[in-house]
Structures are given as structure tokens and as C-alpha cells.
Design an enzyme around this catalytic site. Structure first.
Site, short mmCIF file in Angstrom:
data_model
loop_
_atom_site.label_atom_id
_atom_site.label_comp_id
_atom_site.label_asym_id
_atom_site.label_seq_id
_atom_site.Cartn_x
_atom_site.Cartn_y
_atom_site.Cartn_z
N HIS A 218 65.91 8.05 -23.48
CA HIS A 218 66.93 8.63 -24.34
C HIS A 218 67.18 7.72 -25.55
O HIS A 218 67.40 6.52 -25.39
CB HIS A 218 68.21 8.84 -23.53
CG HIS A 218 69.27 9.56 -24.27
ND1 HIS A 218 70.60 9.27 -24.10
CD2 HIS A 218 69.23 10.56 -25.19
CE1 HIS A 218 71.32 10.05 -24.88
NE2 HIS A 218 70.51 10.85 -25.54
N HIS B 219 64.55 6.08 -48.94
CA HIS B 219 63.18 5.82 -48.48
C HIS B 219 63.02 4.37 -48.02
O HIS B 219 62.34 4.10 -47.02
CB HIS B 219 62.17 6.16 -49.58
CG HIS B 219 60.75 6.06 -49.15
ND1 HIS B 219 60.24 6.80 -48.10
CD2 HIS B 219 59.73 5.31 -49.62
CE1 HIS B 219 58.95 6.51 -47.94
NE2 HIS B 219 58.62 5.61 -48.86
N ASP C 16 53.18 10.49 -43.23
CA ASP C 16 52.06 10.87 -44.09
C ASP C 16 51.03 9.74 -44.10
O ASP C 16 51.22 8.70 -43.45
CB ASP C 16 52.56 11.22 -45.49
CG ASP C 16 53.27 10.07 -46.21
OD1 ASP C 16 53.02 8.88 -45.90
OD2 ASP C 16 54.08 10.36 -47.11
N TYR D 224 56.59 11.60 -49.28
CA TYR D 224 57.78 11.51 -48.43
C TYR D 224 57.73 12.41 -47.20
O TYR D 224 58.76 12.70 -46.59
CB TYR D 224 59.07 11.77 -49.22
CG TYR D 224 59.23 10.83 -50.38
CD1 TYR D 224 59.65 9.52 -50.17
CD2 TYR D 224 58.95 11.23 -51.68
CE1 TYR D 224 59.78 8.63 -51.23
CE2 TYR D 224 59.08 10.36 -52.75
CZ TYR D 224 59.50 9.06 -52.51
OH TYR D 224 59.64 8.18 -53.57
N ALA D 225 56.55 12.87 -46.80
CA ALA D 225 56.41 13.71 -45.61
C ALA D 225 56.44 12.81 -44.38
O ALA D 225 55.41 12.51 -43.76
CB ALA D 225 55.12 14.52 -45.68
N ASN D 226 57.64 12.38 -44.03
CA ASN D 226 57.86 11.46 -42.92
C ASN D 226 59.13 11.87 -42.19
O ASN D 226 60.09 12.33 -42.81
CB ASN D 226 58.04 10.03 -43.43
CG ASN D 226 56.95 9.58 -44.37
OD1 ASN D 226 55.79 9.51 -43.98
ND2 ASN D 226 57.31 9.30 -45.62
#
EC number: 5.4.99.62
Length: 139
Positions: free
Chosen positions: A20, A106, A28, A128-130
């Protein structure tokens, strides 16, 4: 052979051993990965596998209660950002559990990856595809 959606042994083991609030980063192709954090590198070429496909597969096998996303994602890559939010909404509806969405800079996002159990690197080349998934519980 495993019958479910996720057949990558490294990710399957990771998901099975999450506790948990443990965190997994899905990123990316360009995000720096801390040396001490486990790297699961799926990137084959530009766009393969995609960020969203990887998100979908990991969501199919794990319960999450929160995500962390860089603020810049929605401004710079709004289409993919919206697609991610749609997947999270769908997951929330299917499980009946809410998913908290937290936005950070970021730079703060990159620093937060230091706490991840692992970073799963995709072939995605969209800026920024994270996302950081925070593990929930199934009960």
C-alpha cells in the site's frame, strides 16, 4: 504461460510485490531514471510501446489510489494528458474506488521518481508523458 493481460515478468513481479502506497513511475523515452531505482526498459523504438498502452496494461493488474503528474503535461501535450485522465476515470468507475490526482512541477516529478520501487520506460516520445502510480488496496 500466464493467461492474464500482463506477461512481462519484471512488471508482473513488481505489481505482485507492491505494498500500500508504494509507487511505480511509467515514463516516456526521455525521463532521467535514478541509478538506484529499478529500471524496466520496454522501449523498442519511437512510440513502441506507447505510454497509454503501458498505462492500460499496468492498470489491468494493479489497484491504484493516486497518481502524480507533471503540471506541464496538460499544457504541452493536452491530447495525451486528456487520454490519461480518461483512462484513470474509467479505472475509477470499474473499481468503484477514487483515484487522487496530484500535479507537481516537472522538476518535483523527477525528484519524486527517487522514491519509486521501479521506473517503467516506454518508447513514448510525447513531452511530459509520465505518471507515478501510488498503489492502493483491493479491499
Amino acid at each position: 504461460m500466464k493467461k492474464s493481460t500482463l506477461i512481462n515478468s519484471g512488471i508482473s513481479y513488481l505489481v505482485a510485490t507492491l505494498g500500500h502506497t508504494d509507487e511505480i513511475t511509467i515514463c516516456d523515452a526521455g525521463l532521467p531514471i535514478p541509478d538506484h531505482v529499478q529500471r524496466i526498459d520496454l522501449a523498442l523504438t519511437h512510440g513502441v510501446p506507447s505510454f497509454l498502452d503501458t498505462v492500460r496494461v499496468i492498470l489491468s493488474e494493479s489497484q491504484i489510489e493516486g497518481v502524480i503528474i507533471a503540471e506541464e503535461f496538460s499544457d504541452v501535450s493536452p491530447v495525451l494528458h486528456e487520454a490519461l485522465l480518461k483512462e484513470l476515470s474509467k479505472e475509477s468507475e470499474e473499481t468503484g474506488k477514487s483515484i487522487e490526482i496530484k500535479y507537481v512541477s516537472h522538476e518535483a516529478f523527477k525528484a519524486r521518481t527517487e522514491q519509486s520501487r521501479a521506473v517503467v520506460r516506454t518508447g513514448e516520445c510525447t513531452p511530459y508523458a509520465n505518471v507515478i502510480f501510488q498503489a492502493g488496496v483491493v479491499f
